[in-house]
Design a protein around this motif. Structure first.
Motif, short mmCIF file in Angstrom:
data_model
loop_
_atom_site.label_atom_id
_atom_site.label_comp_id
_atom_site.label_asym_id
_atom_site.label_seq_id
_atom_site.Cartn_x
_atom_site.Cartn_y
_atom_site.Cartn_z
N CYS A 36 -2.90 10.95 4.02
CA CYS A 36 -4.05 11.17 4.91
C CYS A 36 -4.96 9.95 4.94
N LEU A 37 -5.18 9.36 3.79
CA LEU A 37 -6.06 8.20 3.70
C LEU A 37 -5.43 6.96 4.33
N LYS A 38 -4.11 6.93 4.41
CA LYS A 38 -3.38 5.80 4.98
C LYS A 38 -2.87 6.10 6.40
N ALA A 39 -3.42 7.12 7.04
CA ALA A 39 -2.89 7.62 8.32
C ALA A 39 -2.75 6.53 9.38
N LYS A 40 -3.69 5.60 9.43
CA LYS A 40 -3.64 4.57 10.47
C LYS A 40 -2.47 3.60 10.28
N GLU A 41 -1.95 3.51 9.05
CA GLU A 41 -0.84 2.61 8.74
C GLU A 41 0.52 3.29 8.92
N LEU A 42 0.52 4.59 9.11
CA LEU A 42 1.78 5.33 9.11
C LEU A 42 2.55 5.20 10.42
N THR A 43 3.85 5.10 10.26
CA THR A 43 4.79 5.21 11.38
C THR A 43 5.77 6.30 10.96
N PRO A 44 6.51 6.88 11.90
CA PRO A 44 7.49 7.89 11.47
C PRO A 44 8.45 7.35 10.40
N HIS A 45 8.80 6.05 10.49
CA HIS A 45 9.76 5.48 9.53
C HIS A 45 9.16 5.38 8.13
N ASN A 46 7.99 4.73 7.98
CA ASN A 46 7.46 4.59 6.62
C ASN A 46 6.96 5.93 6.07
N PHE A 47 6.61 6.86 6.95
CA PHE A 47 6.24 8.20 6.52
C PHE A 47 7.45 8.91 5.92
N ARG A 48 8.60 8.77 6.57
CA ARG A 48 9.85 9.38 6.07
C ARG A 48 10.20 8.82 4.71
N ILE A 49 10.05 7.51 4.54
CA ILE A 49 10.35 6.88 3.25
C ILE A 49 9.40 7.40 2.18
N ALA A 50 8.10 7.48 2.52
CA ALA A 50 7.12 7.93 1.54
C ALA A 50 7.39 9.37 1.09
N LEU A 51 7.88 10.19 2.00
CA LEU A 51 8.18 11.58 1.64
C LEU A 51 9.58 11.75 1.07
N ASN A 52 10.39 10.69 1.18
CA ASN A 52 11.77 10.73 0.69
C ASN A 52 12.62 11.78 1.37
N PHE A 53 12.36 11.98 2.67
CA PHE A 53 13.20 12.87 3.46
C PHE A 53 14.49 12.15 3.81
N LYS A 54 15.56 12.90 3.96
CA LYS A 54 16.84 12.32 4.39
C LYS A 54 16.91 12.36 5.91
N ALA A 79 0.83 -1.20 0.00
CA ALA A 79 0.00 0.00 0.00
C ALA A 79 0.87 1.26 0.00
N MET A 80 1.87 1.26 0.87
CA MET A 80 2.73 2.44 0.94
C MET A 80 3.69 2.50 -0.24
N ASN A 81 3.85 1.38 -0.97
CA ASN A 81 4.80 1.35 -2.08
C ASN A 81 4.46 2.35 -3.17
N ALA A 82 3.17 2.58 -3.42
CA ALA A 82 2.77 3.53 -4.46
C ALA A 82 3.26 4.93 -4.13
N ALA A 83 3.12 5.33 -2.87
CA ALA A 83 3.58 6.66 -2.46
C ALA A 83 5.10 6.75 -2.55
N VAL A 84 5.77 5.68 -2.18
CA VAL A 84 7.23 5.66 -2.23
C VAL A 84 7.69 5.79 -3.69
N LYS A 85 7.07 5.01 -4.60
CA LYS A 85 7.44 5.07 -6.02
C LYS A 85 7.16 6.45 -6.60
N GLN A 86 6.00 7.02 -6.23
CA GLN A 86 5.65 8.35 -6.73
C GLN A 86 6.69 9.37 -6.27
N GLN A 87 7.07 9.28 -5.01
CA GLN A 87 8.01 10.24 -4.45
C GLN A 87 9.40 10.04 -5.06
#
Length: 150
Positions: free
Chosen positions: A132-150, A1-9
């Protein structure tokens, strides 16, 4: 599920690397812009009825939302990934952020005379709404990956 956001980012990141821009700085800039525009929308008396209708809430809940956002900004004053993470995962603020992303963001992006990169802001909107739609699945780690922050 989070892979789409990661690929997009990641595609967003590679496109901007070609332009010589740093994603970390752009992302912080987006957070600042989006949070500022959200706050302006929430505090705009002309938006109150539309917000209450969208959220199916009373005026006292709108006051709670304003208080909650002010508290989040006091506790997380830096416009960064953690501020955005806390906004998106906050059960009171997530619906108002979705409202902003769904109903107000286009007029904000296309009527703002100061907006530099409208296309990038639109891409950020798509990613923020997905998160926002995936908020319940988010952790700081996978959120960072999805946003591609360093």
């Amino acid at each position: 599920a989070m892979n789409a956001a990661v690929k997009q980012q990641q595609s967003f990141a590679s496109a901007n690397k070609k332009k010589g821009k740093k994603i970390y700085e752009i992302s912080r800039f987006f957070v600042k812009n989006y949070v500022g525009a959200l706050k302006s929308t929430i505090n705009n008396p002309m938006c109150e009825d539309d917000i209450m209708d969208y959220l199916d809430c009373e005026r006292d809940h709108l006051a709670t939302i304003k208080t909650e956002l002010d508290q989040l900004l006091r506790e997380n004053p830096k416009h960064n990934r953690m501020q955005l993470y806390k906004l998106i995962t906050n059960p009171v603020l997530n619906p108002i952020f979705q409202y902003f992303l769904r109903r107000k963001v286009y007029s904000w992006i296309f009527t703002s005379s100061k907006m530099q990169d409208r296309q990038a802001h639109l891409m950020a909107r798509k990613n923020f709404l997905y998160l926002c739609l995936k908020a319940k699945e988010l952790t700081p780690h996978n959120f960072r990956i999805a946003l591609n922050f360093k």
